[in-house]
Design a protein around this motif. Sequence first.
Motif, PDB file in Angstrom:
ATOM      1  N   ASP A  81      68.069  64.709 -24.349  1.00  0.00           N
ATOM      2  CA  ASP A  81      68.140  65.124 -25.750  1.00  0.00           C
ATOM      3  C   ASP A  81      67.212  66.289 -26.085  1.00  0.00           C
ATOM      4  O   ASP A  81      67.599  67.194 -26.837  1.00  0.00           O
ATOM      5  N   ALA A  90      65.700  60.390 -23.610  1.00  0.00           N
ATOM      6  CA  ALA A  90      65.384  61.118 -24.841  1.00  0.00           C
ATOM      7  C   ALA A  90      64.714  62.452 -24.523  1.00  0.00           C
ATOM      8  O   ALA A  90      64.998  63.479 -25.157  1.00  0.00           O
ATOM      9  N   ASP A 130      71.570  61.329 -29.033  1.00  0.00           N
ATOM     10  CA  ASP A 130      72.776  62.082 -28.724  1.00  0.00           C
ATOM     11  C   ASP A 130      73.820  61.889 -29.833  1.00  0.00           C
ATOM     12  O   ASP A 130      74.465  62.843 -30.285  1.00  0.00           O
ATOM     13  N   ARG A 137      68.512  65.655 -34.197  1.00  0.00           N
ATOM     14  CA  ARG A 137      68.379  65.099 -32.846  1.00  0.00           C
ATOM     15  C   ARG A 137      66.909  64.913 -32.470  1.00  0.00           C
ATOM     16  O   ARG A 137      66.524  63.863 -31.953  1.00  0.00           O
ATOM     17  N   VAL A 167      64.845  61.501 -31.678  1.00  0.00           N
ATOM     18  CA  VAL A 167      64.050  61.303 -30.463  1.00  0.00           C
ATOM     19  C   VAL A 167      62.670  60.753 -30.818  1.00  0.00           C
ATOM     20  O   VAL A 167      62.176  59.812 -30.191  1.00  0.00           O
ATOM     21  N   ARG A 199      69.916  69.163 -24.261  1.00  0.00           N
ATOM     22  CA  ARG A 199      70.716  69.365 -25.459  1.00  0.00           C
ATOM     23  C   ARG A 199      70.010  70.179 -26.539  1.00  0.00           C
ATOM     24  O   ARG A 199      70.631  70.517 -27.551  1.00  0.00           O
ATOM     25  N   THR A 200      68.721  70.496 -26.347  1.00  0.00           N
ATOM     26  CA  THR A 200      67.994  71.198 -27.416  1.00  0.00           C
ATOM     27  C   THR A 200      67.311  72.475 -26.942  1.00  0.00           C
ATOM     28  O   THR A 200      67.647  73.571 -27.377  1.00  0.00           O
TER      29      THR A 200
END
Length: 583
Positions: free
Chosen positions: A427, A423, A105, A117, A121, A431-432
């Motif tokens: 993440d 993760a 993050d 990112r 991960v 977030r992706t």
Amino acid sequence: MDQTFWTYFFVVTTFTLYIAIAIRSMAKSTDDFYVAGHDVHPTINGMATAADWMSAASFLSMAGLIAFLGYGGSVYLMGWTGGYVLLALLLAPYLREFGKFTVPDFVGDRYYSKTARVIAVICALFVSFTYIAGQMKGVGVAFSGFLKVDFNVGIAIGSAIVFVYAVLGGMKGITYTQVAQYVVLIFAYTVPAIFISLIITGHAIPQLGFIGNAAGTDMSMLETLNTVVTDLGFTAYTETTKTKIDVFCITAALMFGTAGLPHVIIRFFTVKSAQAARKSAGWALVFIALLYTVAPAVGAFARLNFIDTVNEATYIEDGEDYATRAAAIEATGGKPVPAWYKDWEKTDLVKFDDKNGDGIMQYRGPNAPDGLANEVEPNRDIFVLANPQIAKLPAWVIGLVVAGGLAAALSTAAGLLMVISSAVSHDLLKRTFTPDMTEKQEMLAARLSAAVAVILAGLIGAFASQLPFVAQVVAFAFGLAAASLFPVIFLGIFWKRMNREGAICAMLTGLIPTFGYIYYFKFINDDAGAWWFGISPEGIGFAFMWLALIVGIVVALLTPPPPEEIQQLVEDIRIPGRAGVKS
């Protein structure tokens, strides 16, 4: 009541306690699941961090390595303790000020890049699964050695316990479970050390016994140990066969790897502020010191007791009645193989090869003055667990130590599983790839990720018995963290010119060569003479860390600077209270 009763009593009692705490502390939001709501008290967080930090490597393997490497084993003490100080003072408060959930993050937002990112991960997963392999081996050793349970069955039981409190409680449940696990493991580590110190040195405080005289002699305990091991042909306990460059590199890799460990860093996201992060780091150092200052004494006592009970003992075959045969050997003035050895022999973690056919167990070093070959091969991971048996301590102490070893392994495994879970769910998904997912969907994804991670950890554990000593496996994880994650975290905090291109190149430069070097020299070519510049796989992460730093800086200077708002953010996070991204 015998040893088996006490072992089951302590293991079942502590496992029940962990599950009860997890159910009571069940996470109700993603904030609870990832960072325990950001409201853990610094003292509580310090204790939980200490439990997270003191894994099976610290509890089970470190003292065993010190016992047989002597001064050479000090690299683990220096590297791990020094690394925690480095993390606490250099990085933790600033990462907390940034206010995110995970290391990826931080990397993703600081370097304004989904690619960065995702690579972060991947680095976190490599580090975490390597680290978990060591923890699962520790669980297998404890179960197979004392509960007479198959190595893999023991791993399955341990995985099931972690599954309950990691999947249900998330970081909130794990935090309070780790507090209980710290109490169990520190009590389990120090109680037998006090008993054995009294027996060998007459001191109730093991740290004083380590530097004092052996009971009934004018020689210091270390002088006595030096004399014993050199008479048998081993290197003096206070010396080492490691080269200076390897000692330096291993120590440094452990230090900088500590500062890049995702499961330790994430603990500092669970407190309210940067100031609270500093306080919790201070408390964690106090709690860690309670074990780490005892470890050298435990290792030295274990080596003396092992030699005293095993060397020149008459071996008793499996088909013979042990009690009857042992009594007959003692009646003729001989020394029978100790009962503890026969128990551990069933696990294949200690082995006797009667090379001269005389039935007497010769424990010898490569420079044995009598010319006899070594016939006894102990696995160094067993000695903290076996130490109470070797010293003939009460059965309840032995059961307590088993519970402590399992607490150490499971507490760290839980922290690592949280890194893996967050993760993937936070993440990679939130977030992706699927930014529109609701909080309820993210919670489900987090729990499913934790469940899958537990299963994968168990499968890794099935192969863990073939791996090197627990501490060595863990050292590989530290090397990977030092080379791949530390450079981008450090530069991301202290150099505002560092950009996404530099970060991506730095992580790849650190991760790929370090993993390749470790894999090659541990699984393909184990010839130490072929190591680059005499640096072992445990220490190579430090060398590639510098390469990653240099590559990252050069690439950053050759490519456009980061946006102005990112540069301002870097300025802000170094001044507590000014960062505009805290959550």
